[in-house]
Design a protein around this motif. Structure first.
Motif, PDB file in Angstrom:
ATOM      1  N   LEU A  16     -28.038  36.744  93.499  1.00  0.00           N
ATOM      2  CA  LEU A  16     -27.341  35.459  93.544  1.00  0.00           C
ATOM      3  C   LEU A  16     -25.899  35.608  94.035  1.00  0.00           C
ATOM      4  O   LEU A  16     -25.414  34.772  94.806  1.00  0.00           O
ATOM      5  N   ASP A  17     -25.198  36.673  93.637  1.00  0.00           N
ATOM      6  CA  ASP A  17     -23.821  36.895  94.096  1.00  0.00           C
ATOM      7  C   ASP A  17     -23.780  37.103  95.605  1.00  0.00           C
ATOM      8  O   ASP A  17     -22.899  36.582  96.293  1.00  0.00           O
ATOM      9  N   ASP A  18     -24.718  37.882  96.128  1.00  0.00           N
ATOM     10  CA  ASP A  18     -24.764  38.128  97.572  1.00  0.00           C
ATOM     11  C   ASP A  18     -25.082  36.838  98.330  1.00  0.00           C
ATOM     12  O   ASP A  18     -24.528  36.581  99.402  1.00  0.00           O
ATOM     13  N   SER A  65     -24.311  33.783  97.374  1.00  0.00           N
ATOM     14  CA  SER A  65     -23.124  32.917  97.365  1.00  0.00           C
ATOM     15  C   SER A  65     -22.088  33.418  98.371  1.00  0.00           C
ATOM     16  O   SER A  65     -21.420  32.611  99.033  1.00  0.00           O
ATOM     17  N   ILE A  66     -21.958  34.734  98.544  1.00  0.00           N
ATOM     18  CA  ILE A  66     -21.024  35.290  99.530  1.00  0.00           C
ATOM     19  C   ILE A  66     -21.476  34.910 100.942  1.00  0.00           C
ATOM     20  O   ILE A  66     -20.675  34.509 101.781  1.00  0.00           O
TER      21      ILE A  66
END
Length: 182
Positions: free
Chosen positions: A3-5, A7-8
């Motif tokens: 999920l972090d990747d 969003s980036i």
């Protein structure tokens, strides 16, 4: 993808999209400003053709002494009234008008209108008609002055030629009469 990747990736994609939109807007503004005629871009909405101005170029801004901020969202009819043109219909497009500009005084201007984009929803044509329109103002003051002076010079040459021909005809007649007597 974590999920972090994700969003980036989305943030970077949005930044690129915003940057690309700004580049397109800047190149469009540079193109419009490079045109030597006064240009106003407007949008006409609905079947009645209510219009408002979206952008103007530097030539129009300087000629009419208005800024982009003053004009954005202004109805085109109100802008034309400020120039002294009370009514403009499609039969007058391409004709010239005498207007009073803030920086250049009284000028003879030819007005033309062109449609860049035309969208009509066939289900509800009266409500959802949208046109992107370009209004062009070409200063023809100098061309009109030159045309009038050329016409006057031509008329003067024609009248001088006519007078010369009449004088030669009379002189010829006056010379022939005594010569016939001899």
């Amino acid at each position: 993808i974590p999920l972090d990747d994700l969003s980036i990736l989305l943030k970077n994609g949005m930044r690129r999209a915003v940057k690309r939109r700004e580049q397109i807007r800047n190149s469009a503004s540079e193109f419009i400003d490079s045109i030597s005629s006064g240009i106003a871009i407007g949008i006409e909405k609905g079947w009645q053709g209510t219009s408002e101005i979206l952008a103007i170029n530097n030539v129009a801004s300087e000629s009419f002494n208005v800024s982009l901020g003053e004009l954005i969202g202004t109805p085109f009819e109100k802008f034309m009234l400020s120039l002294g043109i009370t009514e403009l219909d499609n039969t007058q497009v391409g004709q010239s008008f005498t207007i009073s500009t803030a920086n250049y005084g009284v000028r003879e201007v030819e007005f033309r209108k062109g449609i860049l984009f035309d969208y009509i929803n066939l289900d509800r044509p009266n409500e959802t008609s949208v046109k992107l329109v370009v209004y062009e103002f070409t200063d023809i003051t100098e061309a009109t002055r030159i045309k009038k002076s050329l016409i006057a010079a031509r008329d003067r040459a024609i009248s001088e030629n006519k007078l010369r021909n009449e004088m030669i005809a009379k002189l010829s007649h006056e010379l022939k009469t005594p010569l016939h007597g001899l």
